[in-house]
Enzyme design. Structure first.
Site, PDB file in Angstrom:
ATOM      1  N   ASP A  52      42.689  75.542  67.117  1.00 26.81           N
ATOM      2  CA  ASP A  52      42.033  74.616  67.882  1.00 26.81           C
ATOM      3  C   ASP A  52      41.560  73.467  67.726  1.00 26.81           C
ATOM      4  O   ASP A  52      40.222  73.570  67.074  1.00 26.81           O
ATOM      5  CB  ASP A  52      40.646  75.323  68.204  1.00 26.81           C
ATOM      6  CG  ASP A  52      39.812  75.417  68.831  1.00 26.81           C
ATOM      7  OD1 ASP A  52      39.798  74.195  69.607  1.00 26.81           O
ATOM      8  OD2 ASP A  52      38.853  76.204  68.307  1.00 26.81           O
ATOM      9  N   GLU A 131      44.332  50.339  44.609  1.00 25.69           N
ATOM     10  CA  GLU A 131      43.927  50.704  43.623  1.00 25.69           C
ATOM     11  C   GLU A 131      42.602  51.646  43.012  1.00 25.69           C
ATOM     12  O   GLU A 131      41.629  51.304  43.432  1.00 25.69           O
ATOM     13  CB  GLU A 131      43.150  49.568  42.267  1.00 25.69           C
ATOM     14  CG  GLU A 131      44.823  48.572  42.345  1.00 25.69           C
ATOM     15  CD  GLU A 131      44.190  47.149  42.032  1.00 25.69           C
ATOM     16  OE1 GLU A 131      43.511  47.505  40.568  1.00 25.69           O
ATOM     17  OE2 GLU A 131      43.908  46.480  42.314  1.00 25.69           O
ATOM     18  N   GLU A 133      38.972  53.931  42.770  1.00 26.80           N
ATOM     19  CA  GLU A 133      38.293  54.355  41.563  1.00 26.80           C
ATOM     20  C   GLU A 133      37.431  55.733  41.826  1.00 26.80           C
ATOM     21  O   GLU A 133      37.363  55.273  42.798  1.00 26.80           O
ATOM     22  CB  GLU A 133      37.831  53.254  41.178  1.00 26.80           C
ATOM     23  CG  GLU A 133      38.312  51.695  40.649  1.00 26.80           C
ATOM     24  CD  GLU A 133      37.208  50.466  40.768  1.00 26.80           C
ATOM     25  OE1 GLU A 133      37.625  50.032  40.145  1.00 26.80           O
ATOM     26  OE2 GLU A 133      36.701  50.229  41.377  1.00 26.80           O
ATOM     27  N   GLU A 188      37.079  52.628  33.792  1.00 22.95           N
ATOM     28  CA  GLU A 188      36.377  51.357  34.212  1.00 22.95           C
ATOM     29  C   GLU A 188      35.490  51.323  33.447  1.00 22.95           C
ATOM     30  O   GLU A 188      34.968  51.246  32.304  1.00 22.95           O
ATOM     31  CB  GLU A 188      36.385  51.903  35.823  1.00 22.95           C
ATOM     32  CG  GLU A 188      37.336  51.241  37.248  1.00 22.95           C
ATOM     33  CD  GLU A 188      37.413  49.688  36.883  1.00 22.95           C
ATOM     34  OE1 GLU A 188      36.587  49.268  36.158  1.00 22.95           O
ATOM     35  OE2 GLU A 188      39.071  48.855  36.634  1.00 22.95           O
ATOM     36  N   GLU A 195      40.023  54.851  36.935  1.00 22.75           N
ATOM     37  CA  GLU A 195      40.828  54.207  38.212  1.00 22.75           C
ATOM     38  C   GLU A 195      42.613  54.528  37.273  1.00 22.75           C
ATOM     39  O   GLU A 195      42.782  54.690  36.255  1.00 22.75           O
ATOM     40  CB  GLU A 195      41.232  52.356  37.627  1.00 22.75           C
ATOM     41  CG  GLU A 195      41.663  52.310  39.124  1.00 22.75           C
ATOM     42  CD  GLU A 195      41.868  50.324  38.757  1.00 22.75           C
ATOM     43  OE1 GLU A 195      40.498  49.834  38.564  1.00 22.75           O
ATOM     44  OE2 GLU A 195      42.987  49.518  39.120  1.00 22.75           O
ATOM     45  N   HIS A 244      41.317  48.674  45.730  1.00 21.75           N
ATOM     46  CA  HIS A 244      41.611  47.276  46.339  1.00 21.75           C
ATOM     47  C   HIS A 244      43.013  47.731  47.215  1.00 21.75           C
ATOM     48  O   HIS A 244      43.535  48.449  46.387  1.00 21.75           O
ATOM     49  CB  HIS A 244      41.929  46.367  44.817  1.00 21.75           C
ATOM     50  CG  HIS A 244      40.822  45.795  44.055  1.00 21.75           C
ATOM     51  ND1 HIS A 244      40.747  45.288  43.138  1.00 21.75           N
ATOM     52  CD2 HIS A 244      38.716  45.620  44.815  1.00 21.75           C
ATOM     53  CE1 HIS A 244      39.327  44.811  42.454  1.00 21.75           C
ATOM     54  NE2 HIS A 244      38.676  45.242  43.555  1.00 21.75           N
ATOM     55  N   ARG A 315      37.943  36.839  41.017  1.00 17.03           N
ATOM     56  CA  ARG A 315      38.028  37.591  41.601  1.00 17.03           C
ATOM     57  C   ARG A 315      36.513  38.119  42.387  1.00 17.03           C
ATOM     58  O   ARG A 315      36.605  39.129  42.970  1.00 17.03           O
ATOM     59  CB  ARG A 315      38.063  38.552  40.332  1.00 17.03           C
ATOM     60  CG  ARG A 315      39.287  38.834  39.209  1.00 17.03           C
ATOM     61  CD  ARG A 315      39.603  39.999  38.686  1.00 17.03           C
ATOM     62  NE  ARG A 315      40.862  39.817  38.033  1.00 17.03           N
ATOM     63  CZ  ARG A 315      41.786  40.699  38.031  1.00 17.03           C
ATOM     64  NH1 ARG A 315      41.329  41.798  38.471  1.00 17.03           N
ATOM     65  NH2 ARG A 315      42.777  40.772  37.749  1.00 17.03           N
ATOM     66  N   GLU A 332      45.861  40.722  47.131  1.00 16.66           N
ATOM     67  CA  GLU A 332      44.732  41.944  47.364  1.00 16.66           C
ATOM     68  C   GLU A 332      43.838  41.886  48.044  1.00 16.66           C
ATOM     69  O   GLU A 332      42.740  41.007  47.656  1.00 16.66           O
ATOM     70  CB  GLU A 332      44.584  41.662  46.141  1.00 16.66           C
ATOM     71  CG  GLU A 332      43.369  42.744  45.243  1.00 16.66           C
ATOM     72  CD  GLU A 332      43.422  42.610  43.860  1.00 16.66           C
ATOM     73  OE1 GLU A 332      43.187  41.956  43.351  1.00 16.66           O
ATOM     74  OE2 GLU A 332      43.052  43.900  43.020  1.00 16.66           O
ATOM     75  N   ARG A 334      40.347  43.060  48.587  1.00 21.04           N
ATOM     76  CA  ARG A 334      39.337  43.505  47.791  1.00 21.04           C
ATOM     77  C   ARG A 334      37.838  44.527  47.779  1.00 21.04           C
ATOM     78  O   ARG A 334      37.447  44.799  47.361  1.00 21.04           O
ATOM     79  CB  ARG A 334      38.940  42.651  46.456  1.00 21.04           C
ATOM     80  CG  ARG A 334      39.936  42.156  45.889  1.00 21.04           C
ATOM     81  CD  ARG A 334      39.572  40.533  45.139  1.00 21.04           C
ATOM     82  NE  ARG A 334      38.730  41.022  44.055  1.00 21.04           N
ATOM     83  CZ  ARG A 334      38.644  42.087  43.220  1.00 21.04           C
ATOM     84  NH1 ARG A 334      39.925  41.952  42.345  1.00 21.04           N
ATOM     85  NH2 ARG A 334      37.621  42.086  42.474  1.00 21.04           N
TER      86      ARG A 334
HETATM   87  P1  ADP Z   1      45.273  44.405  39.459  1.00 21.07           P
HETATM   88  O1  ADP Z   1      45.271  43.438  38.765  1.00 21.07           O
HETATM   89  O2  ADP Z   1      44.156  44.366  40.966  1.00 21.07           O
HETATM   90  O3  ADP Z   1      44.814  45.148  38.569  1.00 21.07           O
HETATM   91  P2  ADP Z   1      47.858  46.115  39.664  1.00 21.07           P
HETATM   92  O4  ADP Z   1      47.873  46.448  38.725  1.00 21.07           O
HETATM   93  O5  ADP Z   1      45.726  47.280  39.192  1.00 21.07           O
HETATM   94  O6  ADP Z   1      46.157  45.230  39.557  1.00 21.07           O
HETATM   95  O7  ADP Z   1      48.151  46.861  40.822  1.00 21.07           O
HETATM   96  C1  ADP Z   1      48.831  45.655  41.882  1.00 21.07           C
HETATM   97  C2  ADP Z   1      48.860  47.045  42.554  1.00 21.07           C
HETATM   98  O8  ADP Z   1      49.977  46.408  43.580  1.00 21.07           O
HETATM   99  C3  ADP Z   1      50.115  48.751  42.653  1.00 21.07           C
HETATM  100  O9  ADP Z   1      49.461  49.144  43.653  1.00 21.07           O
HETATM  101  C4  ADP Z   1      51.088  48.273  42.923  1.00 21.07           C
HETATM  102  O10 ADP Z   1      52.799  48.767  43.549  1.00 21.07           O
HETATM  103  C5  ADP Z   1      50.697  46.912  44.327  1.00 21.07           C
HETATM  104  N1  ADP Z   1      52.378  46.194  44.405  1.00 21.07           N
HETATM  105  C6  ADP Z   1      53.312  45.122  43.436  1.00 21.07           C
HETATM  106  N2  ADP Z   1      53.917  44.856  44.113  1.00 21.07           N
HETATM  107  C7  ADP Z   1      54.081  44.756  45.426  1.00 21.07           C
HETATM  108  C8  ADP Z   1      53.785  44.423  47.228  1.00 21.07           C
HETATM  109  N3  ADP Z   1      55.186  43.652  46.561  1.00 21.07           N
HETATM  110  N4  ADP Z   1      53.479  44.516  48.131  1.00 21.07           N
HETATM  111  C9  ADP Z   1      52.341  45.454  48.566  1.00 21.07           C
HETATM  112  N5  ADP Z   1      51.393  45.923  46.725  1.00 21.07           N
HETATM  113  C10 ADP Z   1      52.836  45.745  45.599  1.00 21.07           C
HETATM  114 MG    MG Z   2      43.631  48.110  38.147  1.00 15.93          MG
HETATM  115 MG    MG Z   3      42.452  45.014  41.494  1.00 15.48          MG
HETATM  116 MG    MG Z   4      39.549  48.423  38.996  1.00 19.70          MG
HETATM  117 MG    MG Z   5      45.473  46.124  36.907  1.00 13.18          MG
END
Ligand code: ADP
Ligand code: MG
Ligand code: MG
Ligand code: MG
Ligand code: MG
Length: 443
Positions: A52, A131, A133, A188, A195, A244, A315, A332, A334
């Site tokens: 439903d 990412e 959190e 974090e 995270e 992010h 950042r 990324e 954010r």
């Molecule tokens: P940060 O440096 O912002 O802390 P992280 O290293 O924690 O980033 O996270 C990086 C994220 O990006 C992960 O989820 C990873 O799988 C993803 N990632 C890596 N390569 C690609 C891509 N080509 N396209 C999309 N996401 C990607």
């Molecule tokens: Mg991270």
């Molecule tokens: Mg990040």
């Molecule tokens: Mg973080």
């Molecule tokens: Mg990281």
């Protein structure tokens, strides 16, 4: 990982599965489910199970309430924490259909699939790595006016300062059992804040994963007597929780954001995608930052973005370009927070990016200085807009952006706006403890 109905039936037999949880989400991103005994699996896989829809947020009125669930076999997974009388429970994520066999346009997963299909027509697959959190609080949580934290730990801290570490380790193990590829898990910046990062996948899979992730985190925390929350800003004066979203477009085996011949080794497609997101940023925010509380995170001083800008290293802007190139070339975003509906969020982001590509938009220059140290005049000169300062502002921006409304579809757009306007109206007439403390005696 793409299981056939026969594979699923074999798994049910071999793995001693007694119950199946059929899941979908409402427009606010809340996971809903109906449990069926494993004996009903044939009926379920045939898409014959009805529910439903009139009791689900953002779905339908009573007169048209019959909805059908069509399980997606690729989402079959055993829930590691759930055993009843020795028999296990599996779950399947479902698409929602109308009685006439057409996809239900109020189903967030369908909203995302529509935009994903548009990308496919242009030759692209969107990949997303989130990412998320979250906070782990003592239970009961908010009764004393402020949630009770478990620790005084900070970024990357190790137990025993970090009492949530045990629970986070358990969360990671559970996710791995369910097939998640975890890339990192850490404390974090704020007390009690964590995270967990998992590997990127195509947009629909990642949206499914985010929904699953949130329910795993809540479930495992509860088993340890804790309360996990994805509320964006639970503690005044501490960092809030973001999510992010790393994104790229692939064309076949190739990353369409990568171009080894340009100075920054980003392709035109990548720049156009960035420009599209920036153009629609304010409207998108109503979906990626859906709560009154979301806007208490988007303030200066806590690494959360406040301005519509992009940067290679810095950042503070809304979009950062991580240094990796080749297949890992990505942007990324954010601004999003983990309270959003992941299906709708990825749908509006992708739609905006594709619009940038279709119209060959050029982004403004990247901002490498700290935007927070600029005066309003300097920002104006550089054409740097602000993200919405409140849910009300975001709602207005969404109402004024036909492309983002089109991404949601008229059904979801009208229900979503209606729900969010009510939320804002209820909020804006509240008298907060801060107001009483500040005004009651003085005036
Ligand atoms: P940060 O440096 O912002 O802390 P992280 O290293 O924690 O980033 O996270 C990086 C994220 O990006 C992960 O989820 C990873 O799988 C993803 N990632 C890596 N390569 C690609 C891509 N080509 N396209 C999309 N996401 C990607
Ligand atoms: Mg991270
Ligand atoms: Mg990040
Ligand atoms: Mg973080
Ligand atoms: Mg990281």
């Amino acid at each position: 990982k793409n299981l056939s109905p026969e594979d699923i039936k074999a798994a049910i037999r071999d793995m001693n599965i007694g119950t199946i949880s059929l899941q979908f989400t409402d427009i606010l991103g809340t996971v809903k489910h109906v449990e069926i005994p494993a004996s009903q699996i044939d009926k379920a896989l045939a898409g014959e199970l009805m529910f439903d829809g009139s009791s689900i947020e953002g779905f339908v009125r009573i007169e048209e309430s019959d909805m059908y669930l069509r399980p997606d076999p690729a989402t079959f997974v055993i829930l590691p924490w759930k055993t009843r009388e020795g028999r296990r429970t599996a779950r399947l994520i479902c698409d929602v259909y109308n009685p006439d066999g057409t996809p239900f346009e109020g189903d967030p997963r369908y909203v995302l699939k529509r935009v994903v299909a548009e990308a496919a027509e242009m030759g692209y697959v969107m990949n997303v790595g989130p990412e998320p959190e979250f906070f782990l609080f003592e239970r009961p949580s908010a009764e004393q006016g402020r949630p009770v934290t478990l620790d005084h730990a900070g970024y990357f801290d190790l137990a025993p300062v970090d009492k949530g570490e045990e629970v986070r380790a358990e969360i990671v193990l559970t996710l791995q059992e369910m097939g998640f590829e975890i890339e990192a898990a850490h404390h974090e910046v704020a007390p009690s804040q964590h995270e967990v990062d998992f590997k990127y996948a195509d947009a629909v899979t990642t949206a499914d994963n985010i929904a699953t992730f949130r329910s795993v985190v809540r479930t495992i925390a509860l088993q340890h007597g804790l309360h996990a929350t994805f509320m964006p800003k639970p503690l005044h004066g501490e960092a809030g929780s973001g999510m992010h979203l790393h994104q790229s477009l692939f064309r076949g085996e190739e990353n369409a954001f990568y171009d080894p011949t340009t100075p920054d080794r980003l392709s035109d497609v990548c720049k156009q995608y960035i420009a599209g997101i920036m153009e629609h940023a304010r409207a998108i925010t109503a979906v990626t930052n859906p709560l009154v509380n979301s806007y208490k995170r988007l303030v200066p001083g806590y690494e959360a973005p406040v301005y519509v800008a992009w940067s290679y290293r810095n950042r503070s802007p809304m979009i950062r370009i991580p240094a990796k190139r080749g297949l890992s070339t990505r942007i990324e975003l954010r601004s999003p927070d983990p309270s959003c509906n992941p299906y709708l969020a990825l749908a509006v982001i992708l739609k905006a990016g594709l619009d940038g590509i279709k119209r060959r938009l050029t982004p403004p220059d990247p901002v490498e200085g700290n935007i927070y140290h600029m005066s309003e005049a300097e920002r104006e000169e550089l054409g740097i807009a602000s993200l919405p300062g409140s849910l009300a502002e975001a709602i207005r921006a969404l109402e004024q952006d036909p492309l983002i409304l089109e991404a949601l579809g008229s059904h979801v757009a009208s229900r979503y706006l209606e729900a969010k306007k009510i939320e804002w109206d209820v909020y804006r007439t509240q008298i907060s403890p801060w107001e009483l403390q500040e005004y009651l005696a003085k005036y």
